[in-house]
Design an enzyme around this catalytic site. Structure first.
Site, PDB file in Angstrom:
ATOM      1  N   ASN A   1       0.870  -1.182   0.000  1.00 32.15           N
ATOM      2  CA  ASN A   1       0.000   0.000   0.000  1.00 32.15           C
ATOM      3  C   ASN A   1       0.902   1.226   0.000  1.00 32.15           C
ATOM      4  O   ASN A   1       1.475   1.582   1.027  1.00 32.15           O
ATOM      5  CB  ASN A   1      -0.880  -0.053   1.265  1.00 32.15           C
ATOM      6  CG  ASN A   1      -1.724   1.195   1.439  1.00 32.15           C
ATOM      7  OD1 ASN A   1      -1.805   2.037   0.537  1.00 32.15           O
ATOM      8  ND2 ASN A   1      -2.359   1.308   2.599  1.00 32.15           N
ATOM      9  N   TRP A   2       1.016   1.836  -1.163  1.00 34.63           N
ATOM     10  CA  TRP A   2       1.935   2.969  -1.292  1.00 34.63           C
ATOM     11  C   TRP A   2       1.379   4.245  -0.659  1.00 34.63           C
ATOM     12  O   TRP A   2       2.104   5.233  -0.515  1.00 34.63           O
ATOM     13  CB  TRP A   2       2.251   3.238  -2.764  1.00 34.63           C
ATOM     14  CG  TRP A   2       3.090   2.184  -3.434  1.00 34.63           C
ATOM     15  CD1 TRP A   2       3.447   0.951  -2.937  1.00 34.63           C
ATOM     16  CD2 TRP A   2       3.697   2.278  -4.736  1.00 34.63           C
ATOM     17  NE1 TRP A   2       4.224   0.283  -3.848  1.00 34.63           N
ATOM     18  CE2 TRP A   2       4.390   1.069  -4.962  1.00 34.63           C
ATOM     19  CE3 TRP A   2       3.711   3.258  -5.740  1.00 34.63           C
ATOM     20  CZ2 TRP A   2       5.095   0.828  -6.154  1.00 34.63           C
ATOM     21  CZ3 TRP A   2       4.407   3.009  -6.906  1.00 34.63           C
ATOM     22  CH2 TRP A   2       5.094   1.808  -7.109  1.00 34.63           C
ATOM     23  N   LYS A   3       0.100   4.248  -0.349  1.00 33.47           N
ATOM     24  CA  LYS A   3      -0.554   5.438   0.216  1.00 33.47           C
ATOM     25  C   LYS A   3      -0.297   6.653  -0.687  1.00 33.47           C
ATOM     26  O   LYS A   3      -0.228   6.486  -1.905  1.00 33.47           O
ATOM     27  CB  LYS A   3      -0.096   5.657   1.668  1.00 33.47           C
ATOM     28  CG  LYS A   3      -0.260   4.376   2.498  1.00 33.47           C
ATOM     29  CD  LYS A   3      -0.101   4.578   3.967  1.00 33.47           C
ATOM     30  CE  LYS A   3      -0.248   3.234   4.675  1.00 33.47           C
ATOM     31  NZ  LYS A   3      -0.216   3.356   6.120  1.00 33.47           N
TER      32      LYS A   3
ATOM     33  N   HIS B   1      -9.549   0.970   4.633  1.00 33.46           N
ATOM     34  CA  HIS B   1      -8.296   1.190   5.371  1.00 33.46           C
ATOM     35  C   HIS B   1      -8.571   2.131   6.541  1.00 33.46           C
ATOM     36  O   HIS B   1      -9.386   3.049   6.437  1.00 33.46           O
ATOM     37  CB  HIS B   1      -7.232   1.789   4.439  1.00 33.46           C
ATOM     38  CG  HIS B   1      -5.881   1.803   5.072  1.00 33.46           C
ATOM     39  ND1 HIS B   1      -5.506   2.777   5.965  1.00 33.46           N
ATOM     40  CD2 HIS B   1      -4.842   0.943   4.980  1.00 33.46           C
ATOM     41  CE1 HIS B   1      -4.283   2.508   6.390  1.00 33.46           C
ATOM     42  NE2 HIS B   1      -3.852   1.406   5.797  1.00 33.46           N
TER      43      HIS B   1
ATOM     44  N   GLU C   1      -7.028   4.555   7.658  1.00 34.47           N
ATOM     45  CA  GLU C   1      -6.835   5.982   7.348  1.00 34.47           C
ATOM     46  C   GLU C   1      -8.053   6.548   6.624  1.00 34.47           C
ATOM     47  O   GLU C   1      -8.384   7.721   6.785  1.00 34.47           O
ATOM     48  CB  GLU C   1      -5.544   6.162   6.519  1.00 34.47           C
ATOM     49  CG  GLU C   1      -4.313   6.003   7.414  1.00 34.47           C
ATOM     50  CD  GLU C   1      -3.068   5.464   6.736  1.00 34.47           C
ATOM     51  OE1 GLU C   1      -2.994   5.490   5.492  1.00 34.47           O
ATOM     52  OE2 GLU C   1      -2.170   4.991   7.454  1.00 34.47           O
TER      53      GLU C   1
ATOM     54  N   GLU D   1      -5.460  -5.092  10.533  1.00 33.37           N
ATOM     55  CA  GLU D   1      -4.432  -4.092  10.811  1.00 33.37           C
ATOM     56  C   GLU D   1      -4.790  -3.359  12.098  1.00 33.37           C
ATOM     57  O   GLU D   1      -5.613  -2.433  12.079  1.00 33.37           O
ATOM     58  CB  GLU D   1      -4.367  -3.069   9.669  1.00 33.37           C
ATOM     59  CG  GLU D   1      -4.047  -3.667   8.324  1.00 33.37           C
ATOM     60  CD  GLU D   1      -3.466  -2.621   7.378  1.00 33.37           C
ATOM     61  OE1 GLU D   1      -2.329  -2.807   6.944  1.00 33.37           O
ATOM     62  OE2 GLU D   1      -4.142  -1.621   7.090  1.00 33.37           O
TER      63      GLU D   1
ATOM     64  N   GLY E   1       2.226   2.300  10.752  1.00 37.75           N
ATOM     65  CA  GLY E   1       3.141   3.424  10.584  1.00 37.75           C
ATOM     66  C   GLY E   1       3.818   3.867  11.875  1.00 37.75           C
ATOM     67  O   GLY E   1       4.429   4.926  11.924  1.00 37.75           O
TER      68      GLY E   1
ATOM     69  N   SER F   1       3.252  -2.021  10.296  1.00 34.57           N
ATOM     70  CA  SER F   1       4.707  -2.007  10.505  1.00 34.57           C
ATOM     71  C   SER F   1       5.381  -3.346  10.195  1.00 34.57           C
ATOM     72  O   SER F   1       6.306  -3.749  10.903  1.00 34.57           O
ATOM     73  CB  SER F   1       5.038  -1.549  11.931  1.00 34.57           C
ATOM     74  OG  SER F   1       4.552  -0.234  12.143  1.00 34.57           O
TER      75      SER F   1
ATOM     76  N   GLY G   1       2.787  -1.140   4.294  1.00 37.12           N
ATOM     77  CA  GLY G   1       2.795   0.276   3.939  1.00 37.12           C
ATOM     78  C   GLY G   1       4.209   0.751   3.688  1.00 37.12           C
ATOM     79  O   GLY G   1       4.775   0.568   2.613  1.00 37.12           O
ATOM     80  N   GLY G   2       4.820   1.355   4.708  1.00 40.00           N
ATOM     81  CA  GLY G   2       6.145   1.973   4.586  1.00 40.00           C
ATOM     82  C   GLY G   2       7.177   1.121   3.855  1.00 40.00           C
ATOM     83  O   GLY G   2       7.876   1.598   2.955  1.00 40.00           O
TER      84      GLY G   2
END
Ligand code: PGA
Length: 250
Positions: free
Chosen positions: A9-11, A96, A98, A166, A172, A208, A229-230
């Protein structure tokens, strides 16, 4: 269990040639991981067409990060499931945390989005998970149960739907849930899905996930992969996570 699903997930990260390069680096490393992982990358919508074209015929699938619950219409700035399909996506993340937080998405909205994605032949990656405050109050299971019962549409399994657990406090933050916490919640989610006659839906873990801890997470029973993600923004890290997936028994 089948092959691990490893989704990136590149966001809100990635523009132009650099985004395409990242995708191509992932693709180049993904060929040798086909025995163990189904790899999906979810770049921002603005580069989706470009990246989907570059990934054609390769081992990496491409997904959107969100879609609207309606077919089309007066929804400025939103993206429909049909648009994602047209851009070359095969998957889409819905619900998600977010989105649930930044855009007030309720279980009902997430369910409608997943249904719309399925109508267009996209496989939803539907996110669930409790916040830190909810966990500290002992409400993690209750929240997750509510999400499983009220944000996952009927026929989700038939449509190739994927669930991602999640815990919001692990996203994150560099804090990963412990192996015990993940095992316990995945076991519970498997049981909830079984109650809904969706016993075979893969359940990814997200929050994470990094190369150093990927093998211990991916070895947990009922963990069918990872939503990353990251670490998905660095091709070698993302590929190392996929490489940590156990090869499924023949
Ligand atoms: P993270 O993000 O790996 O950066 O914690 C995971 C996610 O939000 O899907």
């Amino acid at each position: 269990m089948g092959k691990a699903v490893i989704a990136g997930n590149w966001k809100m990260n990635g523009v132009g040639a650099a985004a395409e390069q990242l995708a191509c680096d992932v693709r180049d490393g993904a060929w040798s991981l086909r025995d163990r992982a189904e790899i999906i990358i979810c770049p921002p919508a603005t580069v989706l067409t470009r990246i989907a074209k570059a990934m054609e015929g390769g081992p990496v699938m491409v997904g959107g990060q969100d879609c609207h619950a309606k077919v089309e219409g007066a929804h400025t700035g939103d993206i429909s499931a049909e648009m994602l399909k047209d851009a070359g996506a095969t998957h889409v993340i819905v619900g998600h945390s977010e989105r649930r937080t930044d855009h007030g998405e309720t279980n009902a909205i997430v369910e409608a989005k997943a249904r719309m994605a399925m109508n267009w032949g996209l496989r939803p990656i539907l996110c669930i998970g409790e916040t830190l405050a909810q966990r500290e109050k002992g409400r993690a299971r209750e929240i997750v149960q509510d999400q499983v019962f009220n944000s996952i549409p009927h026929e989700f399994e038939e449509a190739g739907g994927i669930v991602a657990y999640e815990p919001v406090w692990a996203i994150g933050t560099g804090k990963t849930a412990s192996v015990e916490e993940i095992a316990e919640m995945h076991h519970y989610i498997r049981w909830l899905l079984g109650n809904r006659q969706m016993g075979a839906v893969p359940i990814l873990y997200g929050g994470s996930v990094k190369p150093a801890i990927a093998a211990s997470i991916l070895a947990i029973p009922e963990v069918g992969g990872a939503l990353v993600g990251g670490a998905s923004l660095v091709a070698s890290d993302f590929l190392a996570i996929a490489a940590a997936a156990p090869v499924p028994a023949a």
